[in-house]
Design a protein around this motif. Structure first.
Motif, PDB file in Angstrom:
ATOM      1  N   LEU A 173      19.633 -15.855   0.726  1.00 39.37           N
ATOM      2  CA  LEU A 173      20.551 -17.015   1.287  1.00 39.37           C
ATOM      3  C   LEU A 173      21.470 -16.364   2.510  1.00 39.37           C
ATOM      4  O   LEU A 173      21.329 -16.689   3.854  1.00 39.37           O
ATOM      5  CB  LEU A 173      21.145 -18.161   0.724  1.00 39.37           C
ATOM      6  CG  LEU A 173      20.560 -18.851  -0.309  1.00 39.37           C
ATOM      7  CD1 LEU A 173      21.498 -19.490  -1.143  1.00 39.37           C
ATOM      8  CD2 LEU A 173      19.566 -19.641   0.374  1.00 39.37           C
ATOM      9  N   ILE A 174      21.991 -15.137   2.024  1.00 44.48           N
ATOM     10  CA  ILE A 174      22.903 -14.402   3.080  1.00 44.48           C
ATOM     11  C   ILE A 174      22.182 -13.803   4.175  1.00 44.48           C
ATOM     12  O   ILE A 174      22.349 -14.197   5.463  1.00 44.48           O
ATOM     13  CB  ILE A 174      23.513 -13.588   2.630  1.00 44.48           C
ATOM     14  CG1 ILE A 174      24.765 -13.977   1.673  1.00 44.48           C
ATOM     15  CG2 ILE A 174      24.329 -12.596   3.475  1.00 44.48           C
ATOM     16  CD1 ILE A 174      25.478 -12.944   0.638  1.00 44.48           C
ATOM     17  N   LEU A 175      20.806 -13.269   3.936  1.00 41.22           N
ATOM     18  CA  LEU A 175      19.977 -12.660   4.804  1.00 41.22           C
ATOM     19  C   LEU A 175      19.320 -13.785   5.789  1.00 41.22           C
ATOM     20  O   LEU A 175      19.330 -13.404   6.972  1.00 41.22           O
ATOM     21  CB  LEU A 175      19.061 -11.683   4.245  1.00 41.22           C
ATOM     22  CG  LEU A 175      19.546 -10.479   3.463  1.00 41.22           C
ATOM     23  CD1 LEU A 175      18.421 -10.022   2.686  1.00 41.22           C
ATOM     24  CD2 LEU A 175      19.899  -9.196   4.513  1.00 41.22           C
ATOM     25  N   MET A 176      18.901 -15.000   5.363  1.00 39.40           N
ATOM     26  CA  MET A 176      18.349 -15.704   6.222  1.00 39.40           C
ATOM     27  C   MET A 176      19.515 -16.325   7.159  1.00 39.40           C
ATOM     28  O   MET A 176      19.220 -16.626   8.315  1.00 39.40           O
ATOM     29  CB  MET A 176      17.900 -16.916   5.287  1.00 39.40           C
ATOM     30  CG  MET A 176      16.446 -16.748   4.513  1.00 39.40           C
ATOM     31  SD  MET A 176      15.739 -18.240   3.895  1.00 39.40           S
ATOM     32  CE  MET A 176      16.756 -18.487   2.554  1.00 39.40           C
ATOM     33  N   SER A 177      20.572 -16.617   6.383  1.00 37.24           N
ATOM     34  CA  SER A 177      21.612 -17.260   7.775  1.00 37.24           C
ATOM     35  C   SER A 177      22.178 -16.154   8.469  1.00 37.24           C
ATOM     36  O   SER A 177      22.194 -16.621   9.676  1.00 37.24           O
ATOM     37  CB  SER A 177      22.879 -17.557   6.570  1.00 37.24           C
ATOM     38  OG  SER A 177      22.595 -18.508   5.754  1.00 37.24           O
ATOM     39  N   VAL A 178      22.221 -14.888   8.483  1.00 32.96           N
ATOM     40  CA  VAL A 178      22.689 -13.962   9.312  1.00 32.96           C
ATOM     41  C   VAL A 178      21.478 -13.494  10.128  1.00 32.96           C
ATOM     42  O   VAL A 178      21.459 -13.628  11.593  1.00 32.96           O
ATOM     43  CB  VAL A 178      23.340 -12.791   8.584  1.00 32.96           C
ATOM     44  CG1 VAL A 178      23.760 -11.657   9.461  1.00 32.96           C
ATOM     45  CG2 VAL A 178      24.425 -13.238   7.796  1.00 32.96           C
ATOM     46  N   PHE A 179      20.424 -12.896   9.899  1.00 33.90           N
ATOM     47  CA  PHE A 179      19.369 -12.512  10.540  1.00 33.90           C
ATOM     48  C   PHE A 179      18.457 -13.410  10.950  1.00 33.90           C
ATOM     49  O   PHE A 179      17.427 -13.012  11.930  1.00 33.90           O
ATOM     50  CB  PHE A 179      18.658 -11.539   9.639  1.00 33.90           C
ATOM     51  CG  PHE A 179      19.691 -10.025   9.578  1.00 33.90           C
ATOM     52  CD1 PHE A 179      19.798  -9.119  10.540  1.00 33.90           C
ATOM     53  CD2 PHE A 179      20.289 -10.131   8.217  1.00 33.90           C
ATOM     54  CE1 PHE A 179      20.815  -8.375  10.319  1.00 33.90           C
ATOM     55  CE2 PHE A 179      21.092  -8.930   7.968  1.00 33.90           C
ATOM     56  CZ  PHE A 179      21.399  -8.074   8.877  1.00 33.90           C
ATOM     57  N   SER A 180      18.106 -14.679  10.371  1.00 35.80           N
ATOM     58  CA  SER A 180      17.138 -15.498  11.047  1.00 35.80           C
ATOM     59  C   SER A 180      17.683 -16.758  11.451  1.00 35.80           C
ATOM     60  O   SER A 180      17.456 -16.804  12.960  1.00 35.80           O
ATOM     61  CB  SER A 180      16.343 -16.200   9.654  1.00 35.80           C
ATOM     62  OG  SER A 180      15.612 -15.131   9.037  1.00 35.80           O
ATOM     63  N   VAL A 181      18.778 -17.369  11.028  1.00 38.23           N
ATOM     64  CA  VAL A 181      19.439 -18.594  11.601  1.00 38.23           C
ATOM     65  C   VAL A 181      20.366 -18.044  12.794  1.00 38.23           C
ATOM     66  O   VAL A 181      20.257 -18.696  14.024  1.00 38.23           O
ATOM     67  CB  VAL A 181      20.056 -19.395  10.390  1.00 38.23           C
ATOM     68  CG1 VAL A 181      20.651 -20.645  11.331  1.00 38.23           C
ATOM     69  CG2 VAL A 181      18.992 -19.960   9.674  1.00 38.23           C
TER      70      VAL A 181
END
Length: 315
Positions: A151-159
């Protein structure tokens, strides 16, 4: 060079584990609540003749050992049966989804080896700020669960930054690697943190060992002692930890595949369990057992190649 008998004995042990595990997997599925024919009729009221026909079609009336033997011989020939949910060949379902899981696990394994061992060696050979930063990072990585890391990686690097895609496995080699970068990082971070801590500890213990201190006292360059003695001997416990964590990646990949909606065997297994699709669950379970056994075999061989005393004591 590793003796042939050493390898043969490990292979025979692996075969024995696979046979016993296959029996347990097959027995556990039929001991679970529910039955294939009840799933197939979807709760509808059917005549005894229809149920008898279904049981005959799927050989459910055969004795348990006969069913197990037929299933095992078919699996050895590459035939995992037919899915009860969609009437597709289980082998085809696995062939479509297995590459995604294998690519994800392979990328995560590379991250664990490079990042975990690399940071561990760096922290083990240097004091001060470097050591403290690696210790802090490993503590954080170990404390963060895989799903939360995803979730953290998606929030930072994707979203947030838009650098990586959020969903899907991609098409083609490079696009697939791009799509699997964040899932592989989320899967590997906790294990890489553990490997870094173990590597650091092993390096420091070997640095304080008597033979390392005596080698340096005799005038052997520290870089040579570090490379030939300290790091090499430190890899014995590290190789075991790395092997265990890489084997565990296959089971942990299910969580990451669900979070990133990847079309791997993890999502296939979750759907099969929900639908009581026995053939698919059995196939995925036996693949997981086989993968775990093969990785442990490779760890044994690596262990023996690093330290000849290990294979000498086991021959």
């Amino acid at each position: 060079m590793i003796p042939v008998m050493f390898v043969v004995r490990r292979l025979l042990a692996l075969i024995g584990v696979l046979v016993v595990s296959s029996f347990l997997v097959f027995a556990a599925m039929y001991a679970a609540p529910g039955s294939p024919e009840k799933f197939l009729v979807q709760g509808r009221t059917v005549s005894p003749e229809v149920l008898a026909a279904i049981r005959k079609q799927y050989s459910l009336d055969d004795p348990f050992l006969v069913r197990y033997w037929n299933w095992l011989t078919n699996v050895l020939q590459g035939d995992f049966g037919q899915s009860l949910a969609n009437r597709q060949d289980v082998g085809d379902l696995l062939a479509n989804r297995l590459p995604t899981t294998l690519a994800l696990v392979a990328m995560a394994a590379i991250i664990i080896v490079v990042l975990g061992i690399g940071l561990g060696i760096l922290a083990g050979t240097r004091d001060g700020v470097v050591d403290k930063v690696v210790l802090l990072a490993s503590n954080l990585g170990f404390a963060i669960p895989t799903f939360f890391a995803a979730l953290i990686l998606m929030s930072v690097f994707s979203v947030g930054l838009g650098w990586f895609p959020v969903f899907g496995s991609g098409t083609g080699f490079f696009d697939r690697m791009w799509h699997l970068t964040l899932p592989a990082l989320a899967l590997a971070l906790p294990s890489a943190a553990v490997v870094a801590r173990i590597t650091r500890t092993a390096i420091r213990e070997e640095s304080d060992s008597e033979h390392s201190i005596m080698a340096i006292a005799r005038g052997v360059p520290r870089s040579l002692v570090l490379r030939r003695h300290i790091i090499r001997n430190s890899m014995l416990p590290v190789s075991t930890i790395v092997g265990v964590h890489i084997a565990g990646l296959i089971a942990g990949s299910f969580v990451v595949e669900y979070a990133f909606t990847l079309d791997g065997i993890g999502t296939l297994l979750v759907g099969a369990v929900q639908k009581k699709d026995f053939a698919v669950v059995q196939a995925v379970a036996i693949i997981l057992v086989a993968a775990f056994g093969i990785i442990n075999l490779l760890v044994d061989l690596l262990y023996a190649s690093i330290d000849p005393r290990v294979r000498a004591g086991r021959e």
